[in-house]
Write a protein that holds these residues in place. Sequence first.
Motif, PDB file in Angstrom:
ATOM      1  N   ASP A 170      -7.456  -8.124  24.425  1.00 12.60           N
ATOM      2  CA  ASP A 170      -6.949  -7.308  25.524  1.00 12.60           C
ATOM      3  C   ASP A 170      -5.783  -6.481  24.988  1.00 12.60           C
ATOM      4  O   ASP A 170      -4.772  -7.026  24.563  1.00 12.60           O
ATOM      5  CB  ASP A 170      -6.488  -8.216  26.667  1.00 12.60           C
ATOM      6  N   VAL A 171      -5.949  -5.158  25.003  1.00 15.75           N
ATOM      7  CA  VAL A 171      -4.908  -4.251  24.528  1.00 15.75           C
ATOM      8  C   VAL A 171      -4.462  -3.390  25.711  1.00 15.75           C
ATOM      9  O   VAL A 171      -5.051  -2.356  26.003  1.00 15.75           O
ATOM     10  CB  VAL A 171      -5.403  -3.360  23.369  1.00 15.75           C
ATOM     11  N   ASP A 172      -3.445  -3.839  26.411  1.00 11.52           N
ATOM     12  CA  ASP A 172      -2.946  -3.127  27.583  1.00 11.52           C
ATOM     13  C   ASP A 172      -1.784  -2.235  27.157  1.00 11.52           C
ATOM     14  O   ASP A 172      -0.618  -2.513  27.437  1.00 11.52           O
ATOM     15  CB  ASP A 172      -2.505  -4.128  28.649  1.00 11.52           C
ATOM     16  N   SER A 173      -2.117  -1.143  26.494  1.00 10.77           N
ATOM     17  CA  SER A 173      -1.112  -0.262  25.909  1.00 10.77           C
ATOM     18  C   SER A 173      -0.639   0.784  26.911  1.00 10.77           C
ATOM     19  O   SER A 173      -1.242   0.984  27.966  1.00 10.77           O
ATOM     20  CB  SER A 173      -1.673   0.426  24.672  1.00 10.77           C
ATOM     21  N   PHE A 174       0.417   1.470  26.543  1.00 12.46           N
ATOM     22  CA  PHE A 174       1.034   2.480  27.404  1.00 12.46           C
ATOM     23  C   PHE A 174       0.789   3.862  26.807  1.00 12.46           C
ATOM     24  O   PHE A 174       0.832   4.049  25.586  1.00 12.46           O
ATOM     25  CB  PHE A 174       2.531   2.219  27.540  1.00 12.46           C
ATOM     26  N   LYS A 189     -14.683 -10.533  16.823  1.00 10.34           N
ATOM     27  CA  LYS A 189     -15.968 -11.076  16.391  1.00 10.34           C
ATOM     28  C   LYS A 189     -17.096 -10.127  16.774  1.00 10.34           C
ATOM     29  O   LYS A 189     -16.974  -9.342  17.716  1.00 10.34           O
ATOM     30  CB  LYS A 189     -16.224 -12.438  17.050  1.00 10.34           C
ATOM     31  N   LEU A 190     -18.209 -10.215  16.077  1.00 15.55           N
ATOM     32  CA  LEU A 190     -19.393  -9.465  16.475  1.00 15.55           C
ATOM     33  C   LEU A 190     -19.827  -9.923  17.854  1.00 15.55           C
ATOM     34  O   LEU A 190     -19.796 -11.121  18.170  1.00 15.55           O
ATOM     35  CB  LEU A 190     -20.522  -9.675  15.479  1.00 15.55           C
ATOM     36  N   ASP A 191     -20.205  -8.988  18.695  1.00 19.30           N
ATOM     37  CA  ASP A 191     -20.581  -9.240  20.080  1.00 19.30           C
ATOM     38  C   ASP A 191     -19.371  -9.655  20.917  1.00 19.30           C
ATOM     39  O   ASP A 191     -19.534 -10.200  22.009  1.00 19.30           O
ATOM     40  CB  ASP A 191     -21.683 -10.307  20.183  1.00 19.30           C
ATOM     41  N   GLY A 192     -18.164  -9.398  20.393  1.00 17.77           N
ATOM     42  CA  GLY A 192     -16.946  -9.704  21.128  1.00 17.77           C
ATOM     43  C   GLY A 192     -16.613  -8.620  22.132  1.00 17.77           C
ATOM     44  O   GLY A 192     -17.211  -7.537  22.141  1.00 17.77           O
ATOM     45  N   LEU A 193     -15.623  -8.907  22.980  1.00 19.14           N
ATOM     46  CA  LEU A 193     -15.230  -7.991  24.041  1.00 19.14           C
ATOM     47  C   LEU A 193     -13.864  -7.386  23.747  1.00 19.14           C
ATOM     48  O   LEU A 193     -12.923  -8.096  23.382  1.00 19.14           O
ATOM     49  CB  LEU A 193     -15.187  -8.712  25.389  1.00 19.14           C
ATOM     50  N   LEU A 194     -13.775  -6.079  23.928  1.00 17.85           N
ATOM     51  CA  LEU A 194     -12.530  -5.343  23.731  1.00 17.85           C
ATOM     52  C   LEU A 194     -12.164  -4.661  25.040  1.00 17.85           C
ATOM     53  O   LEU A 194     -12.928  -3.853  25.574  1.00 17.85           O
ATOM     54  CB  LEU A 194     -12.702  -4.304  22.618  1.00 17.85           C
ATOM     55  N   TYR A 195     -10.971  -4.979  25.557  1.00 12.06           N
ATOM     56  CA  TYR A 195     -10.493  -4.442  26.829  1.00 12.06           C
ATOM     57  C   TYR A 195      -9.323  -3.516  26.532  1.00 12.06           C
ATOM     58  O   TYR A 195      -8.236  -3.958  26.163  1.00 12.06           O
ATOM     59  CB  TYR A 195     -10.044  -5.599  27.715  1.00 12.06           C
ATOM     60  N   VAL A 196      -9.539  -2.204  26.671  1.00 14.09           N
ATOM     61  CA  VAL A 196      -8.543  -1.217  26.245  1.00 14.09           C
ATOM     62  C   VAL A 196      -8.012  -0.435  27.440  1.00 14.09           C
ATOM     63  O   VAL A 196      -8.612  -0.404  28.516  1.00 14.09           O
ATOM     64  CB  VAL A 196      -9.142  -0.248  25.209  1.00 14.09           C
ATOM     65  N   THR A 197      -6.886   0.234  27.201  1.00 16.23           N
ATOM     66  CA  THR A 197      -6.152   0.910  28.271  1.00 16.23           C
ATOM     67  C   THR A 197      -5.611   2.252  27.807  1.00 16.23           C
ATOM     68  O   THR A 197      -5.247   2.424  26.649  1.00 16.23           O
ATOM     69  CB  THR A 197      -4.956   0.056  28.740  1.00 16.23           C
ATOM     70  N   VAL A 265     -11.130   0.062  30.209  1.00 22.01           N
ATOM     71  CA  VAL A 265     -12.549  -0.002  29.848  1.00 22.01           C
ATOM     72  C   VAL A 265     -12.823  -1.292  29.096  1.00 22.01           C
ATOM     73  O   VAL A 265     -12.070  -1.655  28.184  1.00 22.01           O
ATOM     74  CB  VAL A 265     -12.964   1.207  28.976  1.00 22.01           C
ATOM     75  N   MET A 266     -13.889  -1.974  29.485  1.00 19.41           N
ATOM     76  CA  MET A 266     -14.353  -3.167  28.775  1.00 19.41           C
ATOM     77  C   MET A 266     -15.565  -2.772  27.926  1.00 19.41           C
ATOM     78  O   MET A 266     -16.527  -2.196  28.452  1.00 19.41           O
ATOM     79  CB  MET A 266     -14.746  -4.267  29.753  1.00 19.41           C
TER      80      MET A 266
END
Length: 426
Positions: A170-174, A189-197, A265-266
């Motif tokens: 989880d990268v909740d950046s400004f 990891k492969l097939d991992g989830l990235l939550y960006v801002t 976005v996930m």
Amino acid sequence: MLTVASTTLSPSPFLYIQQTNSHFLTSPSIHLFQFSHSNKKSPNNCLSNNRTERGLDFDIGDTFFRHESATGRDLGVLAAALYRKSKGHLRILDALCGCGIRSLRYLVESEADFVLANDANDENRRVIVKNLSKVAENFGDNRRWLVTNCDANRVMTEFYLKKDFFDFIDVDSFGSDSSFLRPAINALKLDGLLYVTSTDGFSSGGHRPSQSLAAYGAYIRPMPFSNEIGLRMLIGGVAREASVLGYYATPLFSYYSYHGPVFRVMLRINRGRISKNRHYGFVSYCEKCGNSQAFSWSELGQMSCPCNDSRVSESLVVSGPLWIGPLHSADYIEDILTLAKQWEWIGNGQGKDLEKLLMQMLDESDSKLPVGYIKMDEVASRAKVNSPPLGTMMSEMIKMLEKKTILSFLSSLFLRVLVVAGWICC
């Protein structure tokens, strides 16, 4: 690099990782190099500011905190829980954790096996530890959480170099700081989830095209659906960084909130070549008729609007390259809806706003939806009539569609109206 036994003092921005093949954060050999700071606040002087979210009490101290971002946290917790349910394990990096409420919720609600809560500001350390202490820390192979105060890129790079990857980051950046994207993809990891801002509404609105080009590789110009453009810009930036590293990114859901504004976005990250239909191209808007379209790279130099008889039009505004594919996965949204009902977050009169949002995402996941949308007021203005209620117009157009008597133009317009309903209410 330096290492000493950990103390009660605040750590430096440097994280030391010993050369070992095991998960270093679940090993008793963890060491942080730590300094004291003369301007460090004592526990007695730390500002206490208690809050409650989903039944969890926490203290925000003097950290930056937005209550309005609770919906984004809800979506992240649901996604993390789905991952753990399907994979049987869940290691999370909350790269910019603030007061630590997201980390706490991942531990309690998503049942994460381990959460690394990191925030570069070491003055936030005490409030983060206080909040996470509601969950037993444990040690060694059973460690549940750890707090670090390091540069987020440094942390993610260290994990990547040790090949110690996370399931969920989880990268909740400004602002529009995209420097986190590549290190985060590397540490996942492969097939991992990235939550960006992203919180850069000026760039998504086309007011800082040079900034959006530098951050996400997209030259953004003013368009009336800037909230959608902001999401496509962010997804496109991740897709570009993933492609450089030999991965491809699949958006699972996209969320826009007016406060900030905030674009979240996930995405699921996997290794592989991008297909020819890569959903990475250009979006146009015609200032003359209001029509919007998506164009591929092969169509560069051939962009035109139907209102201009397929000739190059001076009224055409083009932004890109950015993501031009679906913003949500229908199957994934269905899974989130199911889990939210199981948790009683929605249904039986509960969680109406969250349920409405998820249902809108489900509608917007239709692959037939075009890029962009037309506002009802603009449609009425061009037709020189008063704008009818949105619900009334949608109901009438659905009836016409069912009778298969609607013209192709109105069919396309109906799809756009559905998107309007989603974006306006988000």
